[in-house]
Design a protein around this motif. Structure first.
Motif, PDB file in Angstrom:
ATOM      1  N   UNK A 193       0.855  -1.188   0.000  1.00  0.00           N
ATOM      2  CA  UNK A 193       0.000   0.000   0.000  1.00  0.00           C
ATOM      3  C   UNK A 193       0.893   1.241   0.000  1.00  0.00           C
ATOM      4  N   UNK A 194       0.819   2.024  -1.053  1.00  0.00           N
ATOM      5  CA  UNK A 194       1.736   3.149  -1.228  1.00  0.00           C
ATOM      6  C   UNK A 194       1.609   4.171  -0.110  1.00  0.00           C
ATOM      7  N   UNK A 195       0.381   4.466   0.311  1.00  0.00           N
ATOM      8  CA  UNK A 195       0.193   5.483   1.350  1.00  0.00           C
ATOM      9  C   UNK A 195       0.766   5.028   2.686  1.00  0.00           C
ATOM     10  N   UNK A 196       0.546   3.754   3.040  1.00  0.00           N
ATOM     11  CA  UNK A 196       1.105   3.217   4.286  1.00  0.00           C
ATOM     12  C   UNK A 196       2.626   3.177   4.206  1.00  0.00           C
ATOM     13  N   UNK A 197       3.147   2.749   3.059  1.00  0.00           N
ATOM     14  CA  UNK A 197       4.597   2.663   2.893  1.00  0.00           C
ATOM     15  C   UNK A 197       5.254   4.029   3.048  1.00  0.00           C
ATOM     16  N   UNK A 198       4.664   5.060   2.423  1.00  0.00           N
ATOM     17  CA  UNK A 198       5.239   6.409   2.523  1.00  0.00           C
ATOM     18  C   UNK A 198       5.197   6.917   3.952  1.00  0.00           C
ATOM     19  N   UNK A 199       4.081   6.649   4.629  1.00  0.00           N
ATOM     20  CA  UNK A 199       3.931   7.128   6.004  1.00  0.00           C
ATOM     21  C   UNK A 199       4.948   6.449   6.928  1.00  0.00           C
ATOM     22  N   UNK A 200       5.061   5.128   6.821  1.00  0.00           N
ATOM     23  CA  UNK A 200       6.013   4.414   7.679  1.00  0.00           C
ATOM     24  C   UNK A 200       7.454   4.765   7.322  1.00  0.00           C
TER      25      UNK A 200
END
Length: 644
Positions: A9-16
């Motif tokens: 998941x791109x949004x989760x990956x960027x956030x983490x």
């Protein structure tokens, strides 16, 4: 330390990724299990954060493959399914710990710290080497009673030496430990960071060779007496105590929220696309046309939304997505009651997302900054100007007297008047601010306050209208900043200039190109500038400068001075020789603050020079001031060309 994050998941990956980097870890990201496996074979990692549901190779299969091939780094499994069987499968496959989506960020960071501590020898809460002490949890470094203020890379560099004090590290080994594969800097970057770290150590009284150079090999800590090197037994942590959880200051929380809002803006379309897949599945289900690939795709979309919305703080949306995933999961037929519940839940999720788009999104950038018009008390222009501007469809606010200006701590009573400080802080959509003001009779304090208001970030453009065109009055007005000065104008003249200037001004979504061989500086600039609506392009290899300049077409250039291949001075001179870039604002961001360097920067054509040690607010103010000057110049040139 280096962490591999495997998350599709791109949004989760960027956030983490952003959160882990803020904790000073080097982070590589893979968006499927196969890509994660390739990275593990290519680089050494201290820890892997691994999602369970991944394309190509799922998390449990990847974990099993790691252990089968004798990779022993700790694995933190991340799952959106709160089921005991999946957790057991993950632990049986070799995972060291698991966490369930949605999770609290501070809990994930605490689990990361616990797993990393288990692999470190000796197991110390405070790392010591003689008088040098480093606390990995509080991220404080002291030499004796002197505190060191280190950059994130300098901190991790020193921690690397302290965790393995007898080891000699080559520059290549240091790069592998502290930089991710996307940064890929040269070995001279390590030399630059080492030079900065040594300088800071010497400044607090440490020996110049505390970090010794082993010529032809690399670097290591200088050996000291065995008695001095022994850790204090009291520094050993109690294994039955919970892991310390770092606390965020109010400023850090605000920065996190700002970064989160910015990230949400960039990924919200992905979440809406996932919702659309689920809605298509419902239509197919109702028309008895649902096939297995579409059902699996919708299940994956719901699963992704479960974790992502929870991380963004949308807990109710996450719960709704989990409910949808549970209905869609598997191959059993979906009965009528489940279909009815599914339609209702999707409708609720759509409403939740629609509401969230308005709540979490930051104020839209791209608005033109308001014009600030000071009208002298002796000119009967204010009311006429206000009517004329409003007739043109512009939003206008006024402060009618100097007494009103000085009383702006509370909202003014008249409906057409506002507290200008509130206006500046909330970025309300205002086109023109009219101020009736006695320029000649103003004291220094009032002028100072007014100048600060005008130069808030981003600064306002200013027009001054005065019946007194004396040099003394013009100089006093100039202290307020760059503006156009009108001597005894009439309403029609001011209206014409305001309307033409507004038509030529560009939105505030300025593009900035930052060139610095220090990747940490570029990361810090990204965190600082992007929440302000600036579009930042970064470059850490000066040899690629000209092609990047032409591609990015920036409104402002931010340059370091000392860089490999070409210095900032050489780049600045090359730019000033090209007519198309001759008016580009150039600001040097440098560690040098001596008068000679500043003079040299101005000689080669720079507009300003800002020290890297300056406060963030100072840097923002100076950059926006340069952008404002450039914007005002372009607008006035366009107006002059129209008048010819």
């Amino acid at each position: 330390m280096r962490i591999l994050l495997v998350e599709d998941d791109d949004s989760v990956a960027k956030y983490l990724e952003k959160s882990l980097i803020s904790e000073h870890y080097a982070v590589d990201v893979a968006n499927d299990g196969q890509a994660g496996w390739q990275l593990v074979k290519s680089f050494n990692y201290d820890l892997i954060v691994l999602d369970v549901m991944l394309p190509k190779l799922d998390g449990i299969q990847l974990c099993q493959r790691l252990r089968d091939n004798s990779y022993h780094m700790p694995v933190l499994l991340v799952t959106a399914l709160d089921s005991g069987s999946q957790k057991i499968s993950g632990l049986d496959a070799g995972a060291d710990d698991y966490i369930t989506k949605p999770f609290e960020l501070k809990e994930l960071l605490a689990r990361v710290r616990v797993l990393l501590r288990r692999t470190q020898t000796p197991l110390l809460s405070t790392l010591k080497w003689g008088a040098l002490q480093l606390d990995p949890n509080s991220q404080e470094v002291n030499y004796g009673d002197q505190a060191l203020n280190l950059t994130p890379k300098e901190f991790r560099l020193l921690e690397l030496f302290l965790r393995k004090p007898s080891q000699v590290f080559s520059r290549g080994a240091i790069l592998d430990s502290l930089w991710n594969c996307n940064e890929a800097p040269g070995e001279d970057t390590v030399t630059a960071h080492m030079r900065g770290l040594r300088r800071k150590l010497v400044n607090v009284g440490a020996p110049s060779d505390l970090i010794a150079t082993v010529y032809g090999v690399g670097y290591r800590l200088k050996p000291i007496e065995t008695a001095e090197a022994q850790p204090n037994p009291q520094s050993l942590p109690q294994t039955d105590q919970p892991a310390p959880v770092s606390t965020l200051t109010a400023t850090q929380k605000q920065q996190t929220q700002t970064a989160l809002a910015t990230l949400w803006r960039s990924v919200k379309s992905q979440h809406l696309a996932k919702l659309e897949i689920i809605k298509q599945t419902i239509h197919a289900l109702q028309g008895q046309e649902l096939n297995e690939p579409l059902r699996q795709k919708a299940t994956q979309a719901a699963h992704s939304l479960t974790g992502a919305l929870g991380i963004f703080g949308l807990q109710s949306g996450s719960d709704l997505a989990r409910s949808i995933e549970q209905i869609l999961r598997g191959k059993a037929p979906i009965d009528l009651d489940s279909q009815t519940h599914l339609v209702k839940t999707v409708s609720m999720l759509e409403a939740e997302l629609s509401q969230a788009l308005g709540q979490i999104e930051p104020p839209a950038s791209g608005a033109v900054a308001p014009l600030f018009i000071l009208v002298d008390n002796d000119l009967p222009l204010l009311q006429q100007l206000m009517k004329g501007l409003q007739a043109q469809g512009l939003a206008v606010v006024t402060a009618l007297t100097e007494a009103a200006l000085q009383g702006l701590q509370t909202t003014l009573k008249q409906p057409s008047q506002v507290n200008l400080k509130t206006l500046a802080s909330k970025h309300l959509p205002v086109d023109v601010v009219l101020l009736n003001f006695a320029l000649a009779g103003s004291n220094r304090t009032t002028l100072q306050w007014l100048s600060q208001l005008i130069h808030q970030v981003p600064p306002m453009l200013v027009l001054v209208c005065s019946p007194d065109g004396s040099l003394a009055n013009r100089v006093k007005a100039a202290h307020l900043g760059n503006h156009s000065f009108f001597h005894n104008p009439d309403v029609a003249e001011v209206l014409k200039v305001v309307l033409e200037m507004r038509s030529h001004l560009q939105p505030l979504s300025h593009k900035v190109l930052a060139v610095d061989d220090d990747c940490q500086i570029l990361e810090a600039l990204q965190t600082l500038l992007e929440p302000q609506g600036l579009q930042l392009t970064t470059l850490n290899q000066p040899r690629d400068f000209w092609s990047t300049l032409q591609t990015s077409s920036p409104d402002l250039l931010l340059l370091d001075i000392e860089m490999p291949t070409f210095s900032g001075f050489e780049l600045c001179q090359a730019i000033r020789q090209a007519p198309v870039w001759s008016r580009l604002p150039i600001v040097f961001l440098t560690a040098h603050s001596d008068a000679e360097t500043k003079a040299a920067a101005l000689r080669v054509g720079a507009n300003d020079l800002v020290e890297k040690s300056s406060a963030d607010a100072t840097l923002l103010q100076r950059l926006f001031e340069q952008l404002k000057q450039s914007q005002l110049h372009r607008a006035m040139v366009a107006i002059a060309a129209t008048a010819i």
